[in-house]
Design a protein around this motif. Sequence first.
Motif, PDB file in Angstrom:
ATOM      1  N   ARG A  26       0.821  -1.209   0.000  1.00 17.89           N
ATOM      2  CA  ARG A  26       0.000   0.000   0.000  1.00 17.89           C
ATOM      3  C   ARG A  26       0.855   1.260   0.000  1.00 17.89           C
ATOM      4  O   ARG A  26       0.575   2.224  -0.680  1.00 17.89           O
ATOM      5  N   CYS A  30       3.273  -0.101   4.822  1.00 12.47           N
ATOM      6  CA  CYS A  30       2.035  -0.879   4.990  1.00 12.47           C
ATOM      7  C   CYS A  30       1.819  -1.825   3.811  1.00 12.47           C
ATOM      8  O   CYS A  30       1.881  -1.421   2.649  1.00 12.47           O
ATOM      9  N   PHE A  32      -0.890  -5.018   2.357  1.00 13.88           N
ATOM     10  CA  PHE A  32      -2.267  -5.487   2.489  1.00 13.88           C
ATOM     11  C   PHE A  32      -2.324  -6.892   1.917  1.00 13.88           C
ATOM     12  O   PHE A  32      -1.847  -7.139   0.807  1.00 13.88           O
ATOM     13  N   TYR A  84      -4.339  -5.509   7.099  1.00 13.49           N
ATOM     14  CA  TYR A  84      -3.303  -4.499   6.851  1.00 13.49           C
ATOM     15  C   TYR A  84      -2.124  -4.827   7.748  1.00 13.49           C
ATOM     16  O   TYR A  84      -2.295  -5.077   8.933  1.00 13.49           O
ATOM     17  N   GLN A  86       1.582  -3.609   9.135  1.00 16.19           N
ATOM     18  CA  GLN A  86       2.560  -2.540   9.293  1.00 16.19           C
ATOM     19  C   GLN A  86       3.972  -3.143   9.275  1.00 16.19           C
ATOM     20  O   GLN A  86       4.230  -4.127   9.962  1.00 16.19           O
TER      21      GLN A  86
END
Length: 190
Positions: A26, A30, A32, A84, A86
């Motif tokens: 993303r 990040c 996904f 999601y 991190q």
Amino acid sequence: MDYTNSPNTYKLSENYGETKIVLTSRDPHCLFAYWEISGLEIRHFIEELGIELWQKSSPALKVKNLSRNSSFIIVINDYATNWYIQVDDINCIYEVEYGRKISDKIFIPMVSSNYVQTPSNMVSSSTSCYFMDYRNFSKSGYENESKLIYEMLDLESYYKNIGISSMEFAFNSKFEQCFGISSLELFGKE
């Protein structure tokens, strides 16, 4: 089934009976992931390792930073189909595995994702800029001028695989914005 009278009643399937995980980047920090684990894959796990191990384990994602040879595990729930993620490291290649976490040290993967690379978090250091005087084009010079564009931007090797010719390059509307040239301007009809 006839959908002509009620087009708004058709619903997409919630699952497709496949075992698959897809990973996308993303932004620099990040990722996904989305996935589906088929009933067949779950039955296979239970047949091989037993129902007790399935019940005592937790679904989890193992995030692998292939560039730095590191990984971490995220425990998720049985109902999740996307997440999601991190990440700390930019400009690295990642892969995610969906599986079951048995203990702090044991993770059993069920499916692996594709590889993705997170982008850099800085503006590019390249300050290259290319200009050309399109007003000096002559009809016989289109091919030579577009060949010059290929050489300057090293696009020839990139577009060779998709079979674009230099004339298509010079008159393709996708590339006009890059150089600020309209096809009317090329033909002298400003």
